[in-house]
Scaffold this motif. Structure first.
Motif, PDB file in Angstrom:
ATOM      1  N   SER A 293      47.253  -0.337  12.116  1.00 12.99           N
ATOM      2  CA  SER A 293      46.091   0.540  11.992  1.00 12.99           C
ATOM      3  C   SER A 293      46.320   1.604  10.927  1.00 12.99           C
ATOM      4  O   SER A 293      45.409   1.967  10.171  1.00 12.99           O
ATOM      5  N   ALA A 294      47.566   2.101  10.855  1.00 13.74           N
ATOM      6  CA  ALA A 294      47.901   3.112   9.844  1.00 13.74           C
ATOM      7  C   ALA A 294      47.792   2.538   8.439  1.00 13.74           C
ATOM      8  O   ALA A 294      47.319   3.211   7.513  1.00 13.74           O
ATOM      9  N   VAL A 295      48.230   1.292   8.265  1.00 13.72           N
ATOM     10  CA  VAL A 295      48.129   0.644   6.956  1.00 13.72           C
ATOM     11  C   VAL A 295      46.677   0.572   6.512  1.00 13.72           C
ATOM     12  O   VAL A 295      46.329   0.948   5.389  1.00 13.72           O
ATOM     13  N   LEU A 296      45.808   0.102   7.418  1.00 16.72           N
ATOM     14  CA  LEU A 296      44.391  -0.029   7.075  1.00 16.72           C
ATOM     15  C   LEU A 296      43.738   1.340   6.878  1.00 16.72           C
ATOM     16  O   LEU A 296      43.016   1.564   5.897  1.00 16.72           O
ATOM     17  N   SER A 297      44.008   2.264   7.792  1.00 13.46           N
ATOM     18  CA  SER A 297      43.360   3.574   7.742  1.00 13.46           C
ATOM     19  C   SER A 297      43.779   4.377   6.517  1.00 13.46           C
ATOM     20  O   SER A 297      42.937   4.938   5.800  1.00 13.46           O
ATOM     21  N   LEU A 298      45.084   4.448   6.263  1.00 13.49           N
ATOM     22  CA  LEU A 298      45.562   5.252   5.137  1.00 13.49           C
ATOM     23  C   LEU A 298      45.203   4.623   3.794  1.00 13.49           C
ATOM     24  O   LEU A 298      44.983   5.339   2.815  1.00 13.49           O
ATOM     25  N   SER A 299      45.138   3.302   3.742  1.00  9.77           N
ATOM     26  CA  SER A 299      44.701   2.667   2.492  1.00  9.77           C
ATOM     27  C   SER A 299      43.230   2.983   2.227  1.00  9.77           C
ATOM     28  O   SER A 299      42.820   3.172   1.074  1.00  9.77           O
ATOM     29  N   LEU A 300      42.427   3.061   3.290  1.00  9.23           N
ATOM     30  CA  LEU A 300      41.036   3.491   3.135  1.00  9.23           C
ATOM     31  C   LEU A 300      40.969   4.928   2.623  1.00  9.23           C
ATOM     32  O   LEU A 300      40.198   5.244   1.706  1.00  9.23           O
ATOM     33  N   VAL A 301      41.787   5.805   3.216  1.00  6.96           N
ATOM     34  CA  VAL A 301      41.798   7.208   2.801  1.00  6.96           C
ATOM     35  C   VAL A 301      42.201   7.331   1.335  1.00  6.96           C
ATOM     36  O   VAL A 301      41.544   8.034   0.550  1.00  6.96           O
ATOM     37  N   VAL A 302      43.276   6.654   0.944  1.00  8.72           N
ATOM     38  CA  VAL A 302      43.744   6.721  -0.446  1.00  8.72           C
ATOM     39  C   VAL A 302      42.674   6.191  -1.399  1.00  8.72           C
ATOM     40  O   VAL A 302      42.371   6.802  -2.427  1.00  8.72           O
ATOM     41  N   GLY A 303      42.092   5.037  -1.062  1.00  9.42           N
ATOM     42  CA  GLY A 303      41.057   4.456  -1.914  1.00  9.42           C
ATOM     43  C   GLY A 303      39.849   5.369  -2.052  1.00  9.42           C
ATOM     44  O   GLY A 303      39.320   5.574  -3.157  1.00  9.42           O
ATOM     45  N   PHE A 304      39.398   5.955  -0.933  1.00 11.44           N
ATOM     46  CA  PHE A 304      38.239   6.852  -0.960  1.00 11.44           C
ATOM     47  C   PHE A 304      38.544   8.130  -1.735  1.00 11.44           C
ATOM     48  O   PHE A 304      37.712   8.604  -2.513  1.00 11.44           O
ATOM     49  N   VAL A 305      39.731   8.704  -1.512  1.00  7.41           N
ATOM     50  CA  VAL A 305      40.077   9.965  -2.180  1.00  7.41           C
ATOM     51  C   VAL A 305      40.205   9.763  -3.685  1.00  7.41           C
ATOM     52  O   VAL A 305      39.697  10.557  -4.487  1.00  7.41           O
ATOM     53  N   LEU A 306      40.885   8.691  -4.103  1.00  9.79           N
ATOM     54  CA  LEU A 306      41.050   8.424  -5.532  1.00  9.79           C
ATOM     55  C   LEU A 306      39.706   8.160  -6.206  1.00  9.79           C
ATOM     56  O   LEU A 306      39.505   8.510  -7.373  1.00  9.79           O
ATOM     57  N   ALA A 307      38.797   7.543  -5.457  1.00 11.53           N
ATOM     58  CA  ALA A 307      37.495   7.206  -6.041  1.00 11.53           C
ATOM     59  C   ALA A 307      36.522   8.377  -6.007  1.00 11.53           C
ATOM     60  O   ALA A 307      35.493   8.351  -6.711  1.00 11.53           O
TER      61      ALA A 307
END
Length: 321
Positions: free
Chosen positions: A133-147
């Motif tokens: 869940s952390a892999v999916l959640s944090l990758s979403l956060v990183v992708g959203f923040v960078l974008a």
């Protein structure tokens, strides 16, 4: 006599301890699982994917949505576009992430090595769920923040609340499917069977469940099931129509994807259209059932997180590895 009694008590104590949950042990399993994903570039690959998805869709909205930009609703349009795609993509990613979480360990035999450490089966199962869940959640956060910067620049009008709301609901939706995936993975020692189960879940929720309403409406029109009558006022008088029975609407509401879309209506500006709301009020004589209200969608998503892992915790503690 005393020696035998002491041995028996010690065995029972170990058994009780082995089936309990130890937070430090859960954290250790989750940390290792997450670090393994980072080392395999799975985490960074997902982050780049979500970043690319957001930037690409924002480019489409900004190019074709000049009129929308003037009305200040471009972020709402982005939420609608992204949610339609993430409703399909997030289950696939979550199911793939959870596919081998436990089944792969059991098939290779490494689960026995993991359990030889001071980890109970519940610790391992919860740790795997939290790690994936952390892999999916944090990758979403990183992708959203960078974008975010690029999205704000392209849209011109950028609503942080809508953007963060979309991120939060996407995380909740993704964790729900991750829980389903990890739980199913714990029920078999074969990755082939686990993979088939993941495919079955996707087909069930994304294809079969979406077709349930249409199938039930067809059965109602042919008289195989009884519908509920309601009256629609028109300029030329009132006309009587039929809707599906309440249980059919409830069955539709417990689909995670349906709940995801409804939950977005609360935390973002992409609300259900006034026409649909008015139609529901007419269909149910002004008293919309609780299971069709947006707040209930949160409970459905939480249910799909808690219920599968609860069943898996009970079952996994009793299987032969």
């Amino acid at each position: 006599m005393s020696s035998e009694t002491g041995t028996g008590t010690s065995g029972r104590d170990r058994s009780i301890s082995g089936s309990s949950i130890h937070l430090e042990s859960v954290r250790a399993v989750a940390k290792k699982d997450f670090q393994d994903s980072v080392r395999s570039w799975m985490f960074w690959g997902l982050s780049i994917f979500f970043f690319t998805l957001l930037v690409a869709l924002t480019g489409v909205v900004s190019y074709f949505g000049e009129d929308l930009a003037g009305q200040g609703v471009t972020t709402e349009v982005l939420v609608v576009f992204v949610s339609e795609i993430t409703r399909l993509i997030l289950p696939l990613i979550a199911l793939i992430l959870g596919w081998k979480a436990i089944a792969g360990e059991r098939e290779s035999g490494s689960i026995k090595i993991l359990l030889s450490l001071p980890h109970s089966r519940k610790d391992v199962l919860l740790g795997k769920l939290i790690g994936r869940s952390a892999v999916l959640s944090l990758s979403l956060v990183v992708g959203f923040v960078l974008a975010a910067i690029i999205v704000a620049a392209l849209l011109g009008g950028f609503d942080v609340t809508d953007y963060v709301g979309l991120l939060a609901m996407s995380i909740l939706y993704g964790v729900a499917y991750t829980s389903i995936a990890v739980s199913l993975s714990s029920l078999t020692r074969s990755t082939t069977i686990a993979g088939a189960a993941m495919f079955g879940v996707f087909v069930l929720f994304y294809i079969v469940w979406n077709a349930i309403t249409s199938a039930l409406r067809l059965l109602m029109n042919r008289g195989y099931i009884s519908g509920e009558s309601y009256t629609v006022p028109t300029n030329e008088g009132s006309i009587e129509l039929q809707r599906l029975p309440d249980w059919a609407f409830f069955a539709e509401s417990i689909d995670p994807g349906y709940a995801y879309n409804n939950a977005l209506s609360i935390v973002t500006g992409a609300a259900e259209s006034d026409l649909n709301v008015q139609l529901e009020e007419i269909m149910f004589n002004g008293d919309i059932p609780f299971y069709l209200q947006d707040w209930f969608a949160f409970l459905i998503l939480l249910f799909w997180i808690v219920a599968p892992i609860a069943v898996a915790l009970y079952r996994f503690d009793r299987v032969d590895l």
